[in-house]
Design an enzyme around this catalytic site. Structure first.
Site, PDB file in Angstrom:
ATOM      1  N   CYS A 331      67.343   8.019   7.002  1.00 36.79           N
ATOM      2  CA  CYS A 331      66.361   6.984   6.007  1.00 36.79           C
ATOM      3  C   CYS A 331      67.137   6.698   4.988  1.00 36.79           C
ATOM      4  CB  CYS A 331      65.072   7.995   5.548  1.00 36.79           C
ATOM      5  SG  CYS A 331      63.808   6.843   5.202  1.00 36.79           S
ATOM      6  N   HIS A 427      62.448  10.626  10.545  1.00 38.13           N
ATOM      7  CA  HIS A 427      62.501  11.755  10.214  1.00 38.13           C
ATOM      8  C   HIS A 427      61.784  12.833  11.185  1.00 38.13           C
ATOM      9  CE1 HIS A 427      62.863  10.535   5.875  1.00 38.13           C
ATOM     10  NE2 HIS A 427      61.995   9.826   6.292  1.00 38.13           N
TER      11      HIS A 427
END
Length: 487
Positions: A331, A427
């Protein structure tokens, strides 16, 4: 409505774990259970099936209840972007940013939405287990409170107060809470728990009597140190303040701790691998000699990239890469690995563009549309399952070498031409055992851990079994059903 709220004498006394354990214990008794936290502050978030984001702890508690996570379980989430400013998420969606002063002035206006979410959950449950935030003893925050007694009194939910004996002073913490809160708040508390006890509980019998005598509250149990709790996803940055365990000669995976690190629970599956030493590197220390460096997510990517450079960690990362060792960015960490990050609208701070680490041939532009979606796919020949929760769009030549493919066929992530650097927006990428094994095989480690979700589920059952033994759960249920009159 049957409901009970677990508040604490302070932060990190174990409220989240106690709520998760109670949720699983009551679910194991055949009850329909729902978790609820009126207000949370955490940069570790999860995406819900209904397309929003909530605190990571409430997603774990939903798992404990064996139900899908919902935005109603955590209607107000604050995600710190700086020392005095946070992103405000209401019922799963961003509602702007707030300074600390504006939050204290405006939070009371959110109570109606908090109560609406609570009532929706309660309508579909036999019992709601509510988690407080911080401590009701923070009387300077009481006016306008929606996290602790402000919610409890508005919703009519009885409270059980938990104290952490491991940090010391638990008698003073519980008795002191009774002394400083007002009488109406104290009347909401119908019992107390001692948490994180090591040794023979009989040694604290006199302590239980003392607390009860000074407060009028009923002792509901002494909870021993819950070793399985370390297998639950990390909720917030408090755990990063604890010193890392000494190395054991296993393969080192290192992750630098930036000020706004987010969703570092992505690394929890590595922490539990017997062949891996996960080293979370605090400020002021160089990144150690490692087989793999992971850059975690960030709530303020540009600021954290600047901090990384100020610490000299960019030099460590580039030297690590020159030695032919891999780097993985997740991310915000993925965005840092590129050539540049542009923030034309000033979402994270003053508008502008900064240079990235240049290890991936990609560029990121931050925009106002937040991606919130659960994803599945395949990478390195193994399946993955997780979620995306980010601002920004990343493009560039290295996206032609994606890390993986999503279930709908779209490319995901980017990899460098030399194969040493990879970035992904997923994630939970390392949660499935086969996917984690594929990454660890690159650094010569044979992964032996299970799917992370399976391990978390087993840990929840172990915690629930301990609570069945050491807590008067029948009394807790009676309190939830208002069978015990407040003192």
């Amino acid at each position: 409505m049957a409901a009970v709220m677990i508040q604490g004498t302070g932060s990190d006394v174990g409220k989240s774990v106690l709520v998760a354990g109670l949720c699983r214990a009551f679910a194991n008794r055949g009850l329909r259970v729902r978790p609820f936290k009126p207000q949370n502050m955490s940069n570790n978030a999860a995406v819900t099936a209904d397309g929003g984001e909530i605190g990571r702890a409430q997603a774990t508690q939903a798992m404990a209840c064996r139900v899908a996570a919902s935005v109603d379980m955590n209607p107000v989430l604050l995600k710190p972007q700086g020392d005095r400013i946070s992103q405000l998420v209401v019922r799963g969606q961003v509602r702007g940013t707030l300074s600390a002063a504006r939050w204290r002035e405006g939070r009371e206006g959110l109570l109606g939405e908090v109560l609406e979410s609570y009532r929706r959950l309660a309508a579909d449950a036999d019992i709601v287990v509510v988690e407080g935030a911080g401590s009701p003893a923070e009387t300077n925050l009481r006016a306008g409170d929606i996290a602790n007694m402000g919610f409890a009194r508005a919703a009519g939910v009885p409270v059980i107060l938990a104290g952490d004996i491991d940090r010391g002073g638990v008698i003073a913490a519980l008795v002191g809470t009774h002394a400083v809160i007002d009488a109406e708040d104290a009347a909401m508390i119908q019992g107390f728990l001692i948490n994180k006890f090591r040794g023979d509980p009989a040694l604290f019998a006199a302590g239980m009597t003392t607390i009860a005598a000074h407060t009028g509250w009923r002792g509901l149990g002494i909870v021993p140190w819950l070793a399985p709790a370390r297998r639950l996803p990390s909720e917030d940055a408090v755990v990063l303040e604890r010193p890392a365990a000494a190395g054991t000669g296993r393969v080192v995976v290192a992750c630098p701790i930036t000020p706004r690190i987010a969703n570092f629970d992505d690394l929890d599956p590595l922490r539990l691998e017997p062949g891996v030493d996960l080293v979370m590197v605090p400020p002021g220390q160089p990144i150690p000699d490692a087989a793999l460096i992971v850059l975690a997510g960030s709530k303020a990517t540009i600021a954290d990239l600047g901090f990384l450079r100020a610490e000299g960690w960019d030099v460590d990362i580039l030297a690590h890469h020159r030695r032919g060792r891999p780097v993985l960015g997740l991310c915000g960490g993925y965005q840092m690995l590129g050539r540049s990050i542009a923030d034309p609208h000033g979402i994270e701070g003053p508008p502008g563009t900064v240079a990235g680490l240049g290890l991936l041939d990609v560029e990121t532009v931050l925009d106002g549309d937040k991606t919130l979606v659960e994803v599945r796919g395949e990478a390195l020949g193994a399946p993955f399952a997780g979620y995306e929760i980010h601002l920004g769009r990343t493009s560039g030549a290295d996206t032609a070498r994606p890390v993986g493919r999503l279930a709908d066929g779209r490319a995901e992530g980017a990899a460098s031409a030399d194969g040493l650097v990879a970035g992904s927006y997923v994630h939970g990428l390392l949660g499935l055992a086969a996917q984690r094994a594929a990454w660890l095989a690159r650094v010569g480690v044979a992964a032996r851990g299970p799917d992370h979700a399976s391990d978390v589920d087993a840990a929840l059952d172990e915690i629930a079994a301990t609570l069945e033994t050491h807590v008067d759960l029948d009394a807790v249920l009676a309190i939830a059903r208002n069978a015990i009159t407040p003192v």
